[in-house]
Design a protein around this motif. Structure first.
Motif, PDB file in Angstrom:
ATOM      1  N   ALA A 190       6.827  -7.373   5.960  1.00 42.83           N
ATOM      2  CA  ALA A 190       6.303  -6.020   5.788  1.00 42.83           C
ATOM      3  C   ALA A 190       6.883  -5.349   4.542  1.00 42.83           C
ATOM      4  O   ALA A 190       6.163  -4.644   3.821  1.00 42.83           O
ATOM      5  CB  ALA A 190       6.611  -5.181   7.029  1.00 42.83           C
ATOM      6  N   LEU A 191       8.139  -5.557   4.265  1.00 46.11           N
ATOM      7  CA  LEU A 191       8.749  -4.965   3.065  1.00 46.11           C
ATOM      8  C   LEU A 191       8.106  -5.512   1.791  1.00 46.11           C
ATOM      9  O   LEU A 191       7.773  -4.750   0.866  1.00 46.11           O
ATOM     10  CB  LEU A 191      10.254  -5.232   3.056  1.00 46.11           C
ATOM     11  CG  LEU A 191      11.110  -4.359   3.971  1.00 46.11           C
ATOM     12  CD1 LEU A 191      12.533  -4.888   4.024  1.00 46.11           C
ATOM     13  CD2 LEU A 191      11.100  -2.915   3.481  1.00 46.11           C
ATOM     14  N   VAL A 192       7.921  -6.817   1.739  1.00 47.13           N
ATOM     15  CA  VAL A 192       7.330  -7.424   0.542  1.00 47.13           C
ATOM     16  C   VAL A 192       5.886  -6.963   0.361  1.00 47.13           C
ATOM     17  O   VAL A 192       5.473  -6.534  -0.735  1.00 47.13           O
ATOM     18  CB  VAL A 192       7.410  -8.958   0.627  1.00 47.13           C
ATOM     19  CG1 VAL A 192       6.660  -9.604  -0.529  1.00 47.13           C
ATOM     20  CG2 VAL A 192       8.864  -9.416   0.635  1.00 47.13           C
ATOM     21  N   LEU A 193       5.105  -7.003   1.430  1.00 53.40           N
ATOM     22  CA  LEU A 193       3.692  -6.633   1.329  1.00 53.40           C
ATOM     23  C   LEU A 193       3.529  -5.150   1.043  1.00 53.40           C
ATOM     24  O   LEU A 193       2.662  -4.745   0.255  1.00 53.40           O
ATOM     25  CB  LEU A 193       2.966  -7.002   2.629  1.00 53.40           C
ATOM     26  CG  LEU A 193       2.883  -8.491   2.957  1.00 53.40           C
ATOM     27  CD1 LEU A 193       2.263  -8.701   4.337  1.00 53.40           C
ATOM     28  CD2 LEU A 193       2.085  -9.244   1.910  1.00 53.40           C
ATOM     29  N   GLY A 194       4.361  -4.329   1.679  1.00 52.54           N
ATOM     30  CA  GLY A 194       4.233  -2.885   1.467  1.00 52.54           C
ATOM     31  C   GLY A 194       4.520  -2.462   0.049  1.00 52.54           C
ATOM     32  O   GLY A 194       3.796  -1.634  -0.528  1.00 52.54           O
ATOM     33  N   TRP A 195       5.548  -3.022  -0.546  1.00 45.11           N
ATOM     34  CA  TRP A 195       5.871  -2.655  -1.929  1.00 45.11           C
ATOM     35  C   TRP A 195       4.913  -3.296  -2.915  1.00 45.11           C
ATOM     36  O   TRP A 195       4.633  -2.723  -3.970  1.00 45.11           O
ATOM     37  CB  TRP A 195       7.310  -3.044  -2.252  1.00 45.11           C
ATOM     38  CG  TRP A 195       8.304  -2.059  -1.708  1.00 45.11           C
ATOM     39  CD1 TRP A 195       9.166  -2.242  -0.675  1.00 45.11           C
ATOM     40  CD2 TRP A 195       8.528  -0.727  -2.180  1.00 45.11           C
ATOM     41  NE1 TRP A 195       9.917  -1.114  -0.463  1.00 45.11           N
ATOM     42  CE2 TRP A 195       9.555  -0.162  -1.382  1.00 45.11           C
ATOM     43  CE3 TRP A 195       7.971   0.053  -3.184  1.00 45.11           C
ATOM     44  CZ2 TRP A 195      10.019   1.133  -1.556  1.00 45.11           C
ATOM     45  CZ3 TRP A 195       8.437   1.347  -3.372  1.00 45.11           C
ATOM     46  CH2 TRP A 195       9.437   1.875  -2.570  1.00 45.11           C
ATOM     47  N   CYS A 196       4.391  -4.475  -2.615  1.00 41.31           N
ATOM     48  CA  CYS A 196       3.384  -5.072  -3.497  1.00 41.31           C
ATOM     49  C   CYS A 196       2.098  -4.250  -3.508  1.00 41.31           C
ATOM     50  O   CYS A 196       1.379  -4.217  -4.515  1.00 41.31           O
ATOM     51  CB  CYS A 196       3.083  -6.507  -3.069  1.00 41.31           C
ATOM     52  SG  CYS A 196       4.391  -7.687  -3.457  1.00 41.31           S
ATOM     53  N   ASN A 197       1.819  -3.562  -2.412  1.00 44.22           N
ATOM     54  CA  ASN A 197       0.604  -2.747  -2.346  1.00 44.22           C
ATOM     55  C   ASN A 197       0.668  -1.528  -3.265  1.00 44.22           C
ATOM     56  O   ASN A 197      -0.356  -0.886  -3.523  1.00 44.22           O
ATOM     57  CB  ASN A 197       0.357  -2.302  -0.902  1.00 44.22           C
ATOM     58  CG  ASN A 197      -0.999  -1.671  -0.716  1.00 44.22           C
ATOM     59  OD1 ASN A 197      -2.028  -2.291  -0.996  1.00 44.22           O
ATOM     60  ND2 ASN A 197      -1.029  -0.426  -0.256  1.00 44.22           N
TER      61      ASN A 197
END
Length: 511
Positions: free
Chosen positions: A263-270
């Protein structure tokens, strides 16, 4: 039958003939106004002839239909005011709007319509008045939301480990707290507020995304780069990971670090999705998407085969060796990870020179370095360079399409009270219930003067050319080929000199 013929004419390659036939058929239409008009009857896909012209990228037919729909309000000298009918173009009250159809089609010619009047003026009006402020506010709100979620993850409930280590490679010193121990102190209550905000945000994301998936279709919604397809996959997966983490926290299940890390990786990539609101950064997000889902996906198949083969070879070579002296290949999963790092040149070749290394390790590593580093990585760089070159040549079109897609998305999500309808109702001018966009046009008189000068140049050149042709025809029987070429050369020079002199005299006289 007449409506079918109109749709067929929109698809004709001979655009001039199609426009004339289109006008001829409409001249026999008895119900030119109202819902019974041939122009308003949709086909099986729900497209009227006007929308079909936009989807197919037929700019000639689109301009022809817009000229039929415009109303000249007034003109005074070089100034004129025109009302353009934007009823089908505007996405405010349309389930399948013209703007959304253009940005969702795969034809590049359709994006050229975004630079034509009145589509260009309508998009600019919507984006500058409502789209850009709301989009910037949404970007700021999302960044603050991600900061809140990150702080909740950093200060997640942990306690020191009490059990004994079962292996020399075990390095764990903290473990996850149970649910009863996680919310005891004042700091835990502050973290609980942030976690509630995170969960509510994830639910809101799913509530906003799922209706669009059902309306548009999963293939088009996730597959269109202009519409932000990959970012929709990222944000939906992020919301699902948040809900999975919440369930694991409530059930005191260990291993919440896995969905939390995703979730951290995907959220910041968004966050890169919000770069489309800026002309300098918007095209780069499309480049990244095309490289990841185009070049990199194809390259990963080749990379997986190479890594699987060489990782198996490295594991077999060191299978009989002591893992304490060379731990990078002590088991098969670690061999795969180490080979992946070697492939991307993240680490150097692992070798312990205090012990004797197997001879086959040097042979296999030499072949791996040649194939992976020198051949395949340079192939990937060349593929990405080609994608960058192709996207850079159409980055202005892509950014305009991104702006249109973002504007339509915000207009659908926001309440009507925050986004009023653009344009002027036709009832103010006695034009019915259709909506119009007022556009002021200024005709530059200098442009018409230059057109007259150009025509004067052309007329003088044509006159001199005719005189020279008559002279050549009169003496053509008595001159040889050499004299003909010399005469034509001198004639062309004198013609250009005379026409240029004549043209500059016209310019000086008018000045």
């Amino acid at each position: 039958i007449g409506n079918t013929v109109l749709h067929i004419l929109v698809l004709q390659p001979n655009k001039t003939f199609a426009c004339h036939m289109y006008s001829l058929i409409l001249s026999y239409d008895r119900s030119k106004e109202g819902p019974g008009s041939l122009e308003l009857i949709p086909n099986n896909e729900g497209l009227s002839p006007f929308k079909l012209a936009g989807v197919e990228g037929n700019t000639v037919m689109f301009q022809y239909l817009m000229q039929k729909r415009k109303q000249n309000l007034w003109s005074f000298g070089p100034l004129s005011t025109v009302l353009y009918d934007i009823t089908e173009i505007d996405s405010w009250a349309e389930d399948q709007s013209f703007l959304e159809l253009i940005v969702s089609t795969k034809k590049r010619e359709a994006r050229q319509i975004l630079d034509l009047t009145p589509v260009k003026e309508l998009v600019s009006l919507k984006w500058n008045m409502y789209g850009r402020p709301y989009f910037c506010f949404l970007a700021l709100f999302y960044i603050l939301y991600m900061v809140c979620f990150t702080m909740c993850c950093v200060y997640r409930p942990l306690k020191p480990r009490t059990g004994n280590r079962t292996s020399s490679r075990d390095n764990t010193v903290y473990v996850q707290k149970m649910l009863q121990e996680s919310y005891v102190e004042y700091e835990d209550e502050l973290r609980l507020v942030g976690e509630l905000i995170t969960v509510i945000g994830a639910v809101v994301i799913l509530v906003l995304e799922i209706p669009d998936i059902l309306r548009v279709g999963a293939a088009k919604y996730f597959g269109q780069t202009i519409l932000g397809g990959p970012f929709h996959i990222i944000v939906i997966t992020y919301a699902c990971m948040i809900l999975v983490t919440m369930v694991m926290r409530l059930t005191s299940t260990t291993g919440e670090v896995v969905p939390m890390s995703f979730a951290l990786v995907l959220g910041w990539c968004n966050v890169m999705y919000f770069a489309r609101g800026f002309q300098m950064l918007g095209p780069f997000t499309i480049m990244i998407q095309k490289m990841i889902f185009g070049d990199l996906m194809r390259f990963c198949w080749l990379m997986a085969v190479v890594i699987l083969g060489f990782a198996s070879a490295f594991y077999i070579i060191f299978q009989t060796e002591n893992p304490e002296n060379l731990g990078q290949f002590y088991n098969y999963p670690m061999s795969l990870f180490t080979t992946f790092e070697l492939f991307l040149t993240i680490i150097d070749g692992p070798a312990n020179y205090d012990v004797d290394l197997p001879f086959m390790y040097s042979v296999v590593y030499f072949a791996f370095a040649i194939i992976a580093t020198l051949l395949m990585l340079n192939l990937l760089i060349a593929m990405m360079g080609d994608t960058h070159w192709r996207v850079a040549h159409e980055q202005d079109e892509l950014w305009r399409a991104q702006v249109v897609a973002t504007t339509v998305m915000l207009e659908r999500k926001l309440p009507r009270c925050l986004w009023p309808r653009s344009g002027i109702c036709g009832r103010e001018f006695g034009l019915g219930d259709r909506w119009y966009l007022r556009i002021e046009d200024r005709v530059d008189p200098n442009k018409h003067k230059m057109m007259r000068y150009t025509e004067a140049f052309k007329a003088q050149d044509r006159e001199n050319y005719d005189k020279g042709s008559e002279k050549l025809e009169t003496n053509g029987d008595t001159l040889c080929k050499k004299e003909l070429s010399a005469l034509s050369l001198s004639l062309s020079r004198s013609t250009s000199r005379t026409s240029s002199h004549r043209g500059w005299e016209i310019l000086r006289r008018n000045t």
